[in-house]
Scaffold this motif. Structure first.
Motif, PDB file in Angstrom:
ATOM      1  N   ARG A   1     -21.657  16.783  29.875  1.00 48.63           N
ATOM      2  CA  ARG A   1     -22.678  15.817  29.495  1.00 48.63           C
ATOM      3  C   ARG A   1     -22.819  15.756  27.973  1.00 48.63           C
ATOM      4  NH1 ARG A   1     -29.014  15.891  31.383  1.00 48.63           N
ATOM      5  NH2 ARG A   1     -29.638  14.095  30.170  1.00 48.63           N
ATOM      6  N   LEU A   2     -22.853  16.911  27.325  1.00 49.97           N
ATOM      7  CA  LEU A   2     -22.917  17.018  25.864  1.00 49.97           C
ATOM      8  C   LEU A   2     -21.727  17.875  25.419  1.00 49.97           C
ATOM      9  CD1 LEU A   2     -26.744  17.696  25.473  1.00 49.97           C
ATOM     10  CD2 LEU A   2     -25.538  15.537  25.084  1.00 49.97           C
ATOM     11  N   PRO A   3     -20.576  17.266  25.254  1.00 52.63           N
ATOM     12  CA  PRO A   3     -19.361  18.045  24.983  1.00 52.63           C
ATOM     13  C   PRO A   3     -19.366  18.700  23.608  1.00 52.63           C
ATOM     14  CG  PRO A   3     -18.911  15.703  24.780  1.00 52.63           C
ATOM     15  CD  PRO A   3     -20.315  15.832  25.293  1.00 52.63           C
ATOM     16  N   GLN A   4     -18.645  19.807  23.532  1.00 48.64           N
ATOM     17  CA  GLN A   4     -18.419  20.462  22.257  1.00 48.64           C
ATOM     18  C   GLN A   4     -17.578  19.543  21.382  1.00 48.64           C
ATOM     19  OE1 GLN A   4     -19.626  23.492  21.223  1.00 48.64           O
ATOM     20  NE2 GLN A   4     -20.818  23.434  23.110  1.00 48.64           N
ATOM     21  N   ARG A   5     -17.708  19.713  20.101  1.00 52.88           N
ATOM     22  CA  ARG A   5     -16.893  18.950  19.158  1.00 52.88           C
ATOM     23  C   ARG A   5     -15.442  19.393  19.288  1.00 52.88           C
ATOM     24  NH1 ARG A   5     -17.802  15.854  14.805  1.00 52.88           N
ATOM     25  NH2 ARG A   5     -16.405  16.003  13.037  1.00 52.88           N
ATOM     26  N   ARG A   6     -14.542  18.410  19.376  1.00 51.83           N
ATOM     27  CA  ARG A   6     -13.105  18.683  19.458  1.00 51.83           C
ATOM     28  C   ARG A   6     -12.413  18.057  18.261  1.00 51.83           C
ATOM     29  NH1 ARG A   6     -14.173  16.881  24.688  1.00 51.83           N
ATOM     30  NH2 ARG A   6     -13.986  18.489  26.258  1.00 51.83           N
ATOM     31  N   GLU A   7     -11.239  18.575  17.943  1.00 54.38           N
ATOM     32  CA  GLU A   7     -10.427  18.003  16.882  1.00 54.38           C
ATOM     33  C   GLU A   7      -8.984  17.937  17.333  1.00 54.38           C
ATOM     34  OE1 GLU A   7     -11.091  20.593  13.531  1.00 54.38           O
ATOM     35  OE2 GLU A   7     -12.716  19.316  12.792  1.00 54.38           O
ATOM     36  N   THR A   8      -8.241  17.047  16.705  1.00 57.11           N
ATOM     37  CA  THR A   8      -6.804  16.965  16.891  1.00 57.11           C
ATOM     38  C   THR A   8      -6.178  16.908  15.508  1.00 57.11           C
ATOM     39  OG1 THR A   8      -5.029  15.815  18.071  1.00 57.11           O
ATOM     40  CG2 THR A   8      -6.709  14.429  17.048  1.00 57.11           C
ATOM     41  N   MET A   9      -4.920  17.253  15.432  1.00 54.38           N
ATOM     42  CA  MET A   9      -4.195  17.185  14.163  1.00 54.38           C
ATOM     43  C   MET A   9      -3.316  15.942  14.169  1.00 54.38           C
ATOM     44  SD  MET A   9      -5.079  19.739  12.257  1.00 54.38           S
ATOM     45  CE  MET A   9      -3.790  19.965  11.054  1.00 54.38           C
ATOM     46  N   LEU A  10      -3.359  15.218  13.093  1.00 51.13           N
ATOM     47  CA  LEU A  10      -2.528  14.033  12.932  1.00 51.13           C
ATOM     48  C   LEU A  10      -2.066  14.025  11.478  1.00 51.13           C
ATOM     49  CD1 LEU A  10      -1.593  11.629  14.654  1.00 51.13           C
ATOM     50  CD2 LEU A  10      -3.604  10.395  13.889  1.00 51.13           C
ATOM     51  N   GLN A  11      -0.779  14.110  11.288  1.00 50.54           N
ATOM     52  CA  GLN A  11      -0.188  14.169   9.947  1.00 50.54           C
ATOM     53  C   GLN A  11      -0.855  15.238   9.085  1.00 50.54           C
ATOM     54  OE1 GLN A  11       0.604  10.511   7.926  1.00 50.54           O
ATOM     55  NE2 GLN A  11       1.203   9.449   9.790  1.00 50.54           N
ATOM     56  N   GLY A  12      -1.108  16.385   9.694  1.00 47.56           N
ATOM     57  CA  GLY A  12      -1.685  17.515   8.970  1.00 47.56           C
ATOM     58  C   GLY A  12      -3.168  17.409   8.691  1.00 47.56           C
TER      59      GLY A  12
ATOM     60  N   MET B   1       0.851  -1.161   0.000  1.00 45.79           N
ATOM     61  CA  MET B   1       0.000   0.000   0.000  1.00 45.79           C
ATOM     62  C   MET B   1       0.902   1.232   0.000  1.00 45.79           C
ATOM     63  SD  MET B   1      -2.803   1.100   2.966  1.00 45.79           S
ATOM     64  CE  MET B   1      -2.370  -0.206   4.040  1.00 45.79           C
ATOM     65  N   PRO B   2       1.098   1.920  -1.131  1.00 44.93           N
ATOM     66  CA  PRO B   2       1.936   3.109  -1.163  1.00 44.93           C
ATOM     67  C   PRO B   2       1.310   4.232  -0.354  1.00 44.93           C
ATOM     68  CG  PRO B   2       1.025   2.617  -3.340  1.00 44.93           C
ATOM     69  CD  PRO B   2       0.531   1.577  -2.400  1.00 44.93           C
ATOM     70  N   THR B   3       2.137   4.969   0.349  1.00 39.60           N
ATOM     71  CA  THR B   3       1.623   6.036   1.197  1.00 39.60           C
ATOM     72  C   THR B   3       2.365   7.325   0.926  1.00 39.60           C
ATOM     73  OG1 THR B   3       3.186   5.565   2.963  1.00 39.60           O
ATOM     74  CG2 THR B   3       1.068   4.423   3.051  1.00 39.60           C
ATOM     75  N   ASP B   4       1.683   8.438   1.249  1.00 39.97           N
ATOM     76  CA  ASP B   4       2.339   9.736   1.197  1.00 39.97           C
ATOM     77  C   ASP B   4       3.287   9.855   2.385  1.00 39.97           C
ATOM     78  OD1 ASP B   4      -0.802  11.225   0.212  1.00 39.97           O
ATOM     79  OD2 ASP B   4       0.728  10.285  -1.033  1.00 39.97           O
ATOM     80  N   SER B   5       2.867   9.360   3.548  1.00 38.13           N
ATOM     81  CA  SER B   5       3.701   9.332   4.757  1.00 38.13           C
ATOM     82  C   SER B   5       3.065   8.364   5.751  1.00 38.13           C
ATOM     83  CB  SER B   5       3.828  10.726   5.374  1.00 38.13           C
ATOM     84  OG  SER B   5       2.577  11.175   5.855  1.00 38.13           O
ATOM     85  N   SER B   6       3.883   7.849   6.656  1.00 38.20           N
ATOM     86  CA  SER B   6       3.334   6.971   7.687  1.00 38.20           C
ATOM     87  C   SER B   6       4.195   7.057   8.928  1.00 38.20           C
ATOM     88  CB  SER B   6       3.236   5.521   7.209  1.00 38.20           C
ATOM     89  OG  SER B   6       4.519   4.999   6.972  1.00 38.20           O
TER      90      SER B   6
ATOM     91  N   GLY C   1      -4.941  11.948   0.860  1.00 35.61           N
ATOM     92  CA  GLY C   1      -5.640  12.908   1.696  1.00 35.61           C
ATOM     93  C   GLY C   1      -6.424  12.325   2.852  1.00 35.61           C
ATOM     94  N   ALA C   2      -6.309  11.018   3.098  1.00 30.56           N
ATOM     95  CA  ALA C   2      -7.020  10.382   4.210  1.00 30.56           C
ATOM     96  C   ALA C   2      -6.030   9.596   5.062  1.00 30.56           C
ATOM     97  CB  ALA C   2      -8.109   9.445   3.682  1.00 30.56           C
ATOM     98  N   LEU C   3      -6.341   9.463   6.344  1.00 28.55           N
ATOM     99  CA  LEU C   3      -5.504   8.671   7.241  1.00 28.55           C
ATOM    100  C   LEU C   3      -6.051   7.255   7.350  1.00 28.55           C
ATOM    101  CD1 LEU C   3      -4.782  11.258  10.053  1.00 28.55           C
ATOM    102  CD2 LEU C   3      -3.198  10.391   8.344  1.00 28.55           C
TER     103      LEU C   3
END
Length: 142
Positions: free
Chosen positions: A103-114, A1-6, A58-60
């Protein structure tokens, strides 16, 4: 499976309906135990202890390192054989080092490989593994 980065991360990953959850946390935080609970509710193991995270088109994607494929550690029992999903697209990251207090948390995000990825924190509720399985099946209503 060729990858852009891993990269290989100290984490555990499971999948439901082709959507992967990367479970991260300190050693002994319960990554494998939570994965086992989710597997008992229908999730498939992607990888335990080490997870290859690859950026492709463009996907992890999540996959196991070959020597660890199909095995998960159960403390006090040993290494168990497990059905695996194969490589799966990452849908969310769960951080076991952070406790969810809302109880109903706000949506959070993290960055992983951009890439921006939804971020969840652990809760102490007994239905947490089942809620994570349902999250992977159907997402979250905003």
């Amino acid at each position: 499976m060729p990858t852009d980065s891993s990269e290989i991360l100290h984490a555990t990953a499971v999948a439901v309906a082709g959507r992967g959850l990367l479970i991260r946390g300190a050693s002994g935080s319960g990554k494998s135990g939570l994965a086992l609970e989710m597997m008992a509710r229908g999730a498939l193991l992607v990888a335990d202890d080490r997870v290859i995270v690859s950026l492709r088109d463009g996907a992890l994607w999540l996959a196991p390192p070959a020597p660890l494929s199909g095995m998960i550690e159960a403390r006090g029992i040993g290494l168990l054989n497990a059905a695996t999903s194969g490589p799966v697209r990452l849908a969310a990251v769960l951080d076991l080092d952070e406790v969810e207090t809302a109880r109903l948390p706000q949506r959070r995000e993290t960055m992983l490989q951009g890439q921006r990825i939804p971020l969840l924190h652990k809760t102490a509720h007994p239905y947490f593994p089942a809620a994570l399985v349902q999250y992977l099946k159907g997402g979250r209503k905003e």
